[in-house]
Enzyme design. Structure first.
Site, PDB file in Angstrom:
ATOM      1  N   HIS A  88       0.824  -1.211   0.000  1.00 24.34           N
ATOM      2  CA  HIS A  88       0.000   0.000   0.000  1.00 24.34           C
ATOM      3  C   HIS A  88       0.857   1.260   0.000  1.00 24.34           C
ATOM      4  O   HIS A  88       1.991   1.266   0.498  1.00 24.34           O
ATOM      5  CB  HIS A  88      -0.932  -0.002   1.201  1.00 24.34           C
ATOM      6  CG  HIS A  88      -2.041  -0.992   1.074  1.00 24.34           C
ATOM      7  ND1 HIS A  88      -3.120  -0.997   1.917  1.00 24.34           N
ATOM      8  CD2 HIS A  88      -2.250  -2.008   0.187  1.00 24.34           C
ATOM      9  CE1 HIS A  88      -3.939  -1.970   1.558  1.00 24.34           C
ATOM     10  NE2 HIS A  88      -3.431  -2.600   0.528  1.00 24.34           N
ATOM     11  N   GLU A  90       0.607   3.990   1.762  1.00 22.49           N
ATOM     12  CA  GLU A  90       0.976   4.434   3.106  1.00 22.49           C
ATOM     13  C   GLU A  90       2.173   3.642   3.626  1.00 22.49           C
ATOM     14  O   GLU A  90       3.100   4.215   4.196  1.00 22.49           O
ATOM     15  CB  GLU A  90      -0.194   4.253   4.083  1.00 22.49           C
ATOM     16  CG  GLU A  90      -1.464   4.954   3.692  1.00 22.49           C
ATOM     17  CD  GLU A  90      -2.438   4.085   2.890  1.00 22.49           C
ATOM     18  OE1 GLU A  90      -3.649   4.191   3.152  1.00 22.49           O
ATOM     19  OE2 GLU A  90      -1.989   3.307   2.027  1.00 22.49           O
ATOM     20  N   CYS A 124      -6.937   1.630   5.114  1.00 18.61           N
ATOM     21  CA  CYS A 124      -7.514   0.357   5.536  1.00 18.61           C
ATOM     22  C   CYS A 124      -7.056   0.065   6.969  1.00 18.61           C
ATOM     23  O   CYS A 124      -6.189   0.755   7.514  1.00 18.61           O
ATOM     24  CB  CYS A 124      -7.072  -0.757   4.586  1.00 18.61           C
ATOM     25  SG  CYS A 124      -5.324  -1.218   4.739  1.00 18.61           S
ATOM     26  N   CYS A 127      -3.264  -0.476   7.348  1.00 15.96           N
ATOM     27  CA  CYS A 127      -2.495   0.763   7.288  1.00 15.96           C
ATOM     28  C   CYS A 127      -2.739   1.631   8.513  1.00 15.96           C
ATOM     29  O   CYS A 127      -1.819   2.304   8.989  1.00 15.96           O
ATOM     30  CB  CYS A 127      -2.806   1.521   6.004  1.00 15.96           C
ATOM     31  SG  CYS A 127      -2.101   0.714   4.539  1.00 15.96           S
TER      32      CYS A 127
END
Length: 161
Positions: A88, A90, A124, A127
């Site tokens: 991801h 992040e 999410c 994260c």
């Protein structure tokens, strides 16, 4: 550039708007076929690192392979991340920063959903846990409608789902 009414000087975006727009630019590097996310990690209004969603170093990404496992299996957005080959945005921004740079920082996140344009970009749960552990103090993410939300990650601690 927009000008304020009655002013000869161009208007300037605030810091949040400025960094969200940079996150949009970063997202264009993403290699996901479904959604493209970008993140910008800042401290004291200076960029510390950036990240976009894509395959780990040395692994072929979905664009190179020409397929998405989650798409093939018709997995809805937000589910079955273990099937995804991407890291991801992040996470990529966080792993490129030192612990000192992360402590008290702000992360900006923006994404697009294929050809349909901007999408909601709240992190999410995975994260969110990384953001909490990294001591990031503020999260600003696109709302999917041209705006953004700012959140204090410590407020997530009260919302165990």
């Amino acid at each position: 550039m927009k000008r304020k009414k009655g002013s000869s000087k161009p208007s300037r975006p605030g810091w949040d708007e400025y960094f969200i727009h940079i996150a949009v630019a970063v997202s264009r590097r993403a290699t996901c076929m479904r959604r493209k996310y970008g993140s910008v990690l800042t401290k004291h209004n200076s960029i510390v690192s950036t990240g976009y969603n894509g395959a780990p170093r040395g692994m072929k990404d979905c664009l190179e392979v020409g397929k998405c496992t989650r798409e093939e299996r018709e997995v809805p957005h937000g589910e079955r991340y273990e099937l995804c080959h991407s890291v991801h945005a992040e996470a990529n921004a966080i792993i490129r920063a030192s612990a000192e740079e992360l402590d008290g920082a702000t992360i900006y996140i923006s994404g697009t959903d294929g050809d349909s344009g901007e999408c909601p970009s709240e992190p999410c749960m995975m994260c969110k846990r990384m953001i909490l552990n990294s001591k990031i103090a503020r999260v600003v993410y696109s709302d999917g409608n041209g705006g953004y939300h700012a959140a204090n990650p410590t407020k997530w601690l009260n919302k165990r789902v």
